[in-house]
Scaffold this motif. Structure first.
Motif, PDB file in Angstrom:
ATOM      1  N   VAL A 287    -123.304  58.614 109.088  1.00  0.00           N
ATOM      2  CA  VAL A 287    -124.030  58.156 110.361  1.00  0.00           C
ATOM      3  C   VAL A 287    -125.433  58.708 109.944  1.00  0.00           C
ATOM      4  N   GLY A 288    -126.466  57.888 110.155  1.00  0.00           N
ATOM      5  CA  GLY A 288    -127.811  58.312 109.851  1.00  0.00           C
ATOM      6  C   GLY A 288    -128.547  58.171 108.590  1.00  0.00           C
ATOM      7  N   VAL A 289    -127.346  57.818 107.533  1.00  0.00           N
ATOM      8  CA  VAL A 289    -127.773  57.814 106.353  1.00  0.00           C
ATOM      9  C   VAL A 289    -127.944  56.140 105.816  1.00  0.00           C
ATOM     10  N   ALA A 290    -129.047  55.648 105.109  1.00  0.00           N
ATOM     11  CA  ALA A 290    -128.942  54.443 104.733  1.00  0.00           C
ATOM     12  C   ALA A 290    -127.984  53.982 103.763  1.00  0.00           C
ATOM     13  N   TYR A 291    -127.381  52.645 104.005  1.00  0.00           N
ATOM     14  CA  TYR A 291    -126.183  52.347 103.152  1.00  0.00           C
ATOM     15  C   TYR A 291    -126.423  50.909 102.608  1.00  0.00           C
ATOM     16  N   THR A 292    -125.915  50.737 101.329  1.00  0.00           N
ATOM     17  CA  THR A 292    -125.874  49.244 100.888  1.00  0.00           C
ATOM     18  C   THR A 292    -124.878  49.451 100.075  1.00  0.00           C
ATOM     19  N   GLY A 293    -123.926  48.273 100.201  1.00  0.00           N
ATOM     20  CA  GLY A 293    -122.677  47.948  99.484  1.00  0.00           C
ATOM     21  C   GLY A 293    -122.743  46.441  99.138  1.00  0.00           C
ATOM     22  N   THR A 294    -122.041  46.246  97.982  1.00  0.00           N
ATOM     23  CA  THR A 294    -121.712  44.798  97.563  1.00  0.00           C
ATOM     24  C   THR A 294    -120.434  44.344  97.552  1.00  0.00           C
TER      25      THR A 294
ATOM     26  N   GLY B 177    -125.371  49.267 113.464  1.00  0.00           N
ATOM     27  CA  GLY B 177    -126.391  49.512 112.618  1.00  0.00           C
ATOM     28  C   GLY B 177    -126.421  48.801 111.157  1.00  0.00           C
ATOM     29  N   LEU B 178    -125.156  48.169 111.252  1.00  0.00           N
ATOM     30  CA  LEU B 178    -124.920  47.450 109.725  1.00  0.00           C
ATOM     31  C   LEU B 178    -124.939  45.958 109.894  1.00  0.00           C
ATOM     32  N   THR B 179    -125.567  45.345 108.727  1.00  0.00           N
ATOM     33  CA  THR B 179    -125.666  43.983 108.940  1.00  0.00           C
ATOM     34  C   THR B 179    -125.173  43.389 107.595  1.00  0.00           C
ATOM     35  N   ILE B 180    -124.998  42.087 107.421  1.00  0.00           N
ATOM     36  CA  ILE B 180    -124.404  41.385 106.398  1.00  0.00           C
ATOM     37  C   ILE B 180    -125.117  40.237 105.958  1.00  0.00           C
ATOM     38  N   THR B 181    -125.522  40.199 104.743  1.00  0.00           N
ATOM     39  CA  THR B 181    -126.404  38.967 104.317  1.00  0.00           C
ATOM     40  C   THR B 181    -125.750  38.524 102.928  1.00  0.00           C
TER      41      THR B 181
ATOM     42  N   ALA C  21    -123.419  38.447 100.180  1.00  0.00           N
ATOM     43  CA  ALA C  21    -122.311  39.513  99.874  1.00  0.00           C
ATOM     44  C   ALA C  21    -122.854  40.997 100.183  1.00  0.00           C
ATOM     45  N   THR C  22    -123.911  41.168 100.775  1.00  0.00           N
ATOM     46  CA  THR C  22    -124.413  42.516 100.650  1.00  0.00           C
ATOM     47  C   THR C  22    -124.505  42.827 102.054  1.00  0.00           C
ATOM     48  N   LEU C  23    -123.840  44.239 102.329  1.00  0.00           N
ATOM     49  CA  LEU C  23    -123.802  44.844 103.593  1.00  0.00           C
ATOM     50  C   LEU C  23    -124.648  46.120 103.503  1.00  0.00           C
ATOM     51  N   SER C  24    -125.506  46.151 104.556  1.00  0.00           N
ATOM     52  CA  SER C  24    -126.659  47.228 104.387  1.00  0.00           C
ATOM     53  C   SER C  24    -126.888  47.619 105.785  1.00  0.00           C
ATOM     54  N   GLY C  25    -127.676  48.753 105.889  1.00  0.00           N
ATOM     55  CA  GLY C  25    -128.245  49.390 107.155  1.00  0.00           C
ATOM     56  C   GLY C  25    -128.036  50.597 107.382  1.00  0.00           C
ATOM     57  N   THR C  26    -128.446  51.331 108.361  1.00  0.00           N
ATOM     58  CA  THR C  26    -128.076  52.714 108.743  1.00  0.00           C
ATOM     59  C   THR C  26    -126.862  52.751 109.869  1.00  0.00           C
ATOM     60  N   PRO C  27    -125.986  53.298 109.499  1.00  0.00           N
ATOM     61  CA  PRO C  27    -124.847  53.300 110.589  1.00  0.00           C
ATOM     62  C   PRO C  27    -125.009  54.313 111.683  1.00  0.00           C
ATOM     63  N   THR C  28    -124.910  54.151 112.626  1.00  0.00           N
ATOM     64  CA  THR C  28    -125.215  54.807 113.953  1.00  0.00           C
ATOM     65  C   THR C  28    -123.708  55.662 114.640  1.00  0.00           C
ATOM     66  N   THR C  29    -122.781  54.822 114.300  1.00  0.00           N
ATOM     67  CA  THR C  29    -121.490  55.286 114.714  1.00  0.00           C
ATOM     68  C   THR C  29    -120.153  55.412 113.627  1.00  0.00           C
ATOM     69  N   ALA C  30    -119.384  56.300 113.967  1.00  0.00           N
ATOM     70  CA  ALA C  30    -118.401  56.760 112.958  1.00  0.00           C
ATOM     71  C   ALA C  30    -117.446  55.722 113.227  1.00  0.00           C
ATOM     72  N   GLY C  31    -116.621  55.438 111.976  1.00  0.00           N
ATOM     73  CA  GLY C  31    -115.470  54.389 112.338  1.00  0.00           C
ATOM     74  C   GLY C  31    -115.442  53.542 111.260  1.00  0.00           C
ATOM     75  N   SER C  32    -114.319  52.851 111.312  1.00  0.00           N
ATOM     76  CA  SER C  32    -114.031  51.644 110.232  1.00  0.00           C
ATOM     77  C   SER C  32    -115.046  50.417 110.333  1.00  0.00           C
ATOM     78  N   VAL C  33    -115.434  49.920 109.113  1.00  0.00           N
ATOM     79  CA  VAL C  33    -116.264  48.703 109.250  1.00  0.00           C
ATOM     80  C   VAL C  33    -115.285  47.612 108.471  1.00  0.00           C
ATOM     81  N   ASP C  34    -114.949  46.771 109.464  1.00  0.00           N
ATOM     82  CA  ASP C  34    -113.966  45.546 109.065  1.00  0.00           C
ATOM     83  C   ASP C  34    -115.108  44.485 108.509  1.00  0.00           C
TER      84      ASP C  34
END
Length: 471
Positions: free
Chosen positions: A185-192, A211-215, A217-230
């Motif tokens: 949470v609060g830390v910029a993230y990028t995943g392929t 706080g995350l978006t997908i474009t 096949a790239t998932l990126s953004g700054t998460p604002t809430t803890a939990g799983s991302v599906d």
């Protein structure tokens, strides 16, 4: 007179002969036909009337023994018709197509001047222009081509099944993977994301997706809430669309700053049981341990160690107890430096610290048993130096921000000042001001932090860098 009969053009001249005067000739010929008559020197062109009768009078009677001939010419109109045309079967450059896949095929065998059209269940989504079939089929089945040509014996002619359209092969969406499965949470993230099926679309869901978006096949953004991302994959026609890969990324809350640690050290010969919150840095007369592991006041290991790199001397003949709040055995003068021995300083190395972090050093130093003379002592550590003239055993000094070196070490040098015969060291307190998580805590005046230490049950009051110990 000799008369000769001739016929021409499929017509005939009949009843042909002269009149009594020898100059006029008559006969029958096809109605409307033109008769050519000649005696060899004179020529006439009478025309047969509607009954076929004709007459012609030569200007002068033909010569004796002349041959008079007559022939009829009939005009006929003929219409020449083109040969009959028959349309033949057609072929195409590609006879198969797939639903959802663009198709182009060229038709061969088309008769000049004809037009082509499509029919059949597989023709949906296809069109024909000239001799080219193109488009994206939307239904399975046969594509027929109908050829039309005016005057052709078999127009319109249908070539059935010229193209066969089949359904796309069955597609099953697979589980997805990602290059980094953890985020904070609060830390910029990028995943392929890998494993995506061609043509599919991806979307995100789950408590951790805020706080995350997908474009693509790239998932990126700054998460604002803890939990799983599906991640949800959707593809028209796939047997298991939409397919959700759960927990592709786990978002955790930002780590709380680590509790700031403190270690208390005494330099006496013995440490009474009721003062177990203190670390014994000198345990035997005239000796000091090579290295001692330091614990915090509650007895939990700090991960720090203390080692004398320039060994002190030891004296237990003094019995100063004048500082309030520090247990008596700790207030007894102990290690010292003495001019007459030639050793004017002693060094204590603290190790296991965090490189670059700041630490606060507090020290209590005594002079003589009766407090009759000042014994100045300098303390140097991590770029800071303080001096104390201990009178009445009541002075505590602080270096508020001594920084550990790149190896996580902090050397504390105690040295005589001037010509004092000797100086003693009784107590030392080391406290973190910056945790390993990088947060800095400054205790507020008049209050104690959660890790405040008590000495023998005595309360602690913080007032800037000065620590006073209540009775």
């Amino acid at each position: 007179m000799a008369v000769k009969f001739l016929g021409a053009g499929g017509a005939s001249v009949t009843n042909f002969g002269p009149s009594a005067d020898g100059k006029t000739f008559m006969g029958k010929a096809p109605a409307g036909s033109t008769v050519s008559i000649t005696d060899g020197s004179q020529v006439g062109s009478p025309k047969a009337d509607a009954t076929g009768l004709w007459t012609y009078t030569f200007p002068s009677a033909p010569a004796v023994n002349a041959t008079v001939t007559a022939s009829a010419q009939v005009s006929a109109a003929f219409t020449v018709s083109a040969p009959a045309t028959t349309l033949t079967a057609l072929t195409v450059s590609s006879g198969t197509a797939t639903i959802g896949t663009p198709y182009t095929g060229t038709v061969s065998g088309q008769t000049a001047g004809s037009t082509l059209s499509l029919s059949g269940t597989g023709a949906a989504g296809l069109s024909i222009s000239g001799a080219t079939i193109s488009g994206t089929p939307t239904a399975a089945g046969s594509v027929n081509v109908v050829e039309t040509l005016s005057g052709a014996t078999n127009s319109p002619r249908t070539t059935s099944g010229l193209v066969t359209v089949t359904a796309a092969a069955s597609v099953t969406l697979n589980a997805l993977t990602i290059s980094s499965g953890t985020a904070t949470v609060g830390v910029a993230y990028t995943g392929t994301i890998t494993g995506k099926t061609s043509g599919s679309t991806l979307s995100v869901s789950g408590a951790g997706s805020a706080g995350l978006t997908i474009t693509g096949a790239t998932l990126s953004g700054t998460p604002t809430t803890a939990g799983s991302v599906d991640v949800i994959e959707t593809l028209a026609g796939a047997t298991n669309s939409p397919r959700t890969t759960t927990g592709l990324v786990t978002v955790t809350a930002a780590a709380s700053p680590a509790a700031l640690r403190t270690a208390q050290m005494n330099f006496t010969q013995a440490n009474p049981a009721n003062n177990a919150a203190w670390n014994d840095v000198v345990t035997n007369t005239y000796k000091s341990p090579a290295t001692i592991a330091l614990k915090d006041p509650s007895g939990v290991a700090t991960g720090w160690t203390a080692t004398w790199t320039l060994a002190p001397q030891y004296d237990n003949t003094l019995g100063n107890t004048g500082i309030a709040g520090i247990p008596d055995n700790i207030a007894i003068s102990s290690v010292y430096v003495q001019t007459d021995t030639g050793q004017k300083s002693m060094t204590l190395r603290l190790a296991g610290l965090v490189a670059g972090n700041a630490y606060k050093i507090q020290s209590y130093n005594s002079r003589t048993a009766n407090g009759s003379a000042a014994r100045p002592l300098s303390i140097t550590a991590g770029g800071g130096t303080v001096q104390v003239d201990a009178l009445g055993n009541s002075t505590i000094v602080s270096i508020p921000s001594a920084v550990a070196d790149t190896n996580g070490n902090l050397d504390i040098v105690f040295a005589q000042v001037g010509t004092a015969a000797f100086v003693h060291l009784n107590a030392l307190i080391l406290s973190e001001t910056t945790s390993s998580g990088g947060s800095t805590t400054t205790p507020a005046s008049g209050s104690a932090p959660s890790n405040a230490v008590t000495y023998g049950g005595d309360p602690v009051t913080y007032n800037g860098d000065l620590v006073t110990y209540g009775a």
